[in-house]
Write a protein that holds these residues in place. Sequence first.
Motif, PDB file in Angstrom:
ATOM      1  N   UNK A  72       0.839  -1.208   0.000  1.00 39.89           N
ATOM      2  CA  UNK A  72       0.000   0.000   0.000  1.00 39.89           C
ATOM      3  C   UNK A  72       0.864   1.243   0.000  1.00 39.89           C
ATOM      4  N   UNK A  73       1.851   1.277   0.878  1.00 32.82           N
ATOM      5  CA  UNK A  73       2.723   2.450   0.994  1.00 32.82           C
ATOM      6  C   UNK A  73       3.512   2.670  -0.286  1.00 32.82           C
ATOM      7  N   UNK A  74       4.121   1.619  -0.797  1.00 33.81           N
ATOM      8  CA  UNK A  74       4.958   1.758  -1.994  1.00 33.81           C
ATOM      9  C   UNK A  74       4.155   2.258  -3.187  1.00 33.81           C
ATOM     10  N   UNK A  75       3.024   1.618  -3.446  1.00 35.24           N
ATOM     11  CA  UNK A  75       2.256   2.001  -4.623  1.00 35.24           C
ATOM     12  C   UNK A  75       1.526   3.324  -4.436  1.00 35.24           C
ATOM     13  N   UNK A  76       1.170   3.676  -3.219  1.00 30.02           N
ATOM     14  CA  UNK A  76       0.550   4.983  -2.989  1.00 30.02           C
ATOM     15  C   UNK A  76       1.529   6.101  -3.315  1.00 30.02           C
ATOM     16  N   UNK A  77       2.740   6.002  -2.787  1.00 34.12           N
ATOM     17  CA  UNK A  77       3.722   7.051  -3.028  1.00 34.12           C
ATOM     18  C   UNK A  77       4.159   7.075  -4.490  1.00 34.12           C
ATOM     19  N   UNK A  78       4.310   5.906  -5.113  1.00 34.15           N
ATOM     20  CA  UNK A  78       4.683   5.875  -6.532  1.00 34.15           C
ATOM     21  C   UNK A  78       3.582   6.501  -7.395  1.00 34.15           C
ATOM     22  N   UNK A  79       2.352   6.155  -7.094  1.00 33.76           N
ATOM     23  CA  UNK A  79       1.235   6.712  -7.850  1.00 33.76           C
ATOM     24  C   UNK A  79       1.158   8.210  -7.720  1.00 33.76           C
ATOM     25  N   UNK A  80       1.366   8.706  -6.515  1.00 35.82           N
ATOM     26  CA  UNK A  80       1.293  10.155  -6.318  1.00 35.82           C
ATOM     27  C   UNK A  80       2.489  10.866  -6.927  1.00 35.82           C
ATOM     28  N   UNK A  81       3.628  10.191  -7.006  1.00 38.46           N
ATOM     29  CA  UNK A  81       4.775  10.782  -7.712  1.00 38.46           C
ATOM     30  C   UNK A  81       4.455  10.905  -9.197  1.00 38.46           C
ATOM     31  N   UNK A  82       3.790   9.903  -9.751  1.00 39.14           N
ATOM     32  CA  UNK A  82       3.390   9.959 -11.162  1.00 39.14           C
ATOM     33  C   UNK A  82       2.379  11.087 -11.387  1.00 39.14           C
ATOM     34  N   UNK A  83       1.451  11.243 -10.454  1.00 43.23           N
ATOM     35  CA  UNK A  83       0.482  12.335 -10.556  1.00 43.23           C
ATOM     36  C   UNK A  83       1.206  13.676 -10.487  1.00 43.23           C
ATOM     37  N   UNK A  84       2.181  13.788  -9.595  1.00 41.82           N
ATOM     38  CA  UNK A  84       2.958  15.027  -9.490  1.00 41.82           C
ATOM     39  C   UNK A  84       3.689  15.348 -10.785  1.00 41.82           C
ATOM     40  N   UNK A  85       4.272  14.328 -11.403  1.00 40.82           N
ATOM     41  CA  UNK A  85       4.957  14.538 -12.684  1.00 40.82           C
ATOM     42  C   UNK A  85       3.957  14.964 -13.762  1.00 40.82           C
ATOM     43  N   UNK A  86       2.789  14.357 -13.760  1.00 35.09           N
ATOM     44  CA  UNK A  86       1.758  14.727 -14.729  1.00 35.09           C
ATOM     45  C   UNK A  86       1.294  16.170 -14.522  1.00 35.09           C
ATOM     46  N   UNK A  87       1.169  16.584 -13.275  1.00 35.35           N
ATOM     47  CA  UNK A  87       0.754  17.965 -13.002  1.00 35.35           C
ATOM     48  C   UNK A  87       1.813  18.960 -13.471  1.00 35.35           C
ATOM     49  N   UNK A  88       3.076  18.596 -13.308  1.00 30.56           N
ATOM     50  CA  UNK A  88       4.149  19.473 -13.800  1.00 30.56           C
ATOM     51  C   UNK A  88       4.067  19.572 -15.321  1.00 30.56           C
ATOM     52  N   UNK A  89       3.827  18.456 -15.970  1.00 29.41           N
ATOM     53  CA  UNK A  89       3.697  18.475 -17.430  1.00 29.41           C
ATOM     54  C   UNK A  89       2.482  19.302 -17.855  1.00 29.41           C
ATOM     55  N   UNK A  90       1.394  19.214 -17.099  1.00 32.39           N
ATOM     56  CA  UNK A  90       0.183  19.970 -17.443  1.00 32.39           C
ATOM     57  C   UNK A  90       0.393  21.478 -17.340  1.00 32.39           C
ATOM     58  N   UNK A  91       1.301  21.898 -16.476  1.00 36.31           N
ATOM     59  CA  UNK A  91       1.590  23.333 -16.384  1.00 36.31           C
ATOM     60  C   UNK A  91       2.042  23.848 -17.747  1.00 36.31           C
ATOM     61  N   UNK A  92       2.858  23.059 -18.426  1.00 34.26           N
ATOM     62  CA  UNK A  92       3.369  23.488 -19.728  1.00 34.26           C
ATOM     63  C   UNK A  92       2.355  23.233 -20.854  1.00 34.26           C
ATOM     64  N   UNK A  93       1.663  22.106 -20.766  1.00 34.61           N
ATOM     65  CA  UNK A  93       0.689  21.766 -21.814  1.00 34.61           C
ATOM     66  C   UNK A  93      -0.479  22.750 -21.808  1.00 34.61           C
ATOM     67  N   UNK A  94      -0.993  23.075 -20.637  1.00 39.99           N
ATOM     68  CA  UNK A  94      -2.147  23.971 -20.528  1.00 39.99           C
ATOM     69  C   UNK A  94      -1.743  25.439 -20.526  1.00 39.99           C
ATOM     70  N   UNK A  95      -0.439  25.687 -20.638  1.00 44.00           N
ATOM     71  CA  UNK A  95       0.102  27.044 -20.672  1.00 44.00           C
ATOM     72  C   UNK A  95      -0.289  27.843 -19.425  1.00 44.00           C
ATOM     73  N   UNK A  96      -0.218  27.177 -18.265  1.00 47.59           N
ATOM     74  CA  UNK A  96      -0.451  27.872 -16.994  1.00 47.59           C
ATOM     75  C   UNK A  96       0.808  28.627 -16.608  1.00 47.59           C
ATOM     76  N   UNK A  97       0.686  29.463 -15.645  1.00 51.12           N
ATOM     77  CA  UNK A  97       1.829  30.205 -15.141  1.00 51.12           C
ATOM     78  C   UNK A  97       2.867  29.244 -14.563  1.00 51.12           C
TER      79      UNK A  97
END
Length: 181
Positions: A72-97
């Motif tokens: 549970x711990x391993x996959x929770x943190x890995x999943x949220x790291x992937x979400x964090x990376x996706x959010x960083x990518x979305x900043x550039x894709x969606x042209x946010x500040x």
Amino acid sequence: MDSTEQQIEEQLAQLQQRVGARRAEVLKYDVDDDGFVVEFARLAHAVGKLVEFEKAIPERLAEPERRRSERIVTWSWRGQAAVGAALIALVFVLDHSTWWLVLLIPHFMATVAGCFQKVDAGQHRERRFGAVGVHVVALLVALISLSVISRWFVIAAVLGWMVVAGSVLDSNNGDAKGARR
């Protein structure tokens, strides 16, 4: 009774039988006989093994639950790291500040660091609590960075990270590296 408990009981019974057999051998000899010393040493060795096994019983009983918590711990943190990376990518894709990176990069780095936690029997429940907490914080960060909710919720995200970090650090006795107790 599950298989772990049954295996432990069988091993315990075997060790107890060995001790009983060694005791019977010791009783065959008189205290002054040379065979008594040899058999007594074997009895002491068998009793030592029994005591070591009995000390390890609580940890062996907790092992299946610890393994579940570790997954549970391993996959929770890995999943949220992937979400964090996706959010960083979305900043550039969606042209946010790019100022959102001030929130998202530390969030991503913290979730990546959380992926390398050690989960042992003594603190697996606290780690599981931290893993659930990181889901709540990550959801909050995602909603804030995608402008679904007010930016004022950054305060709640920071407080949430403090709670998660506190649970992780507390279960380590203050060691941020996740070392075993």
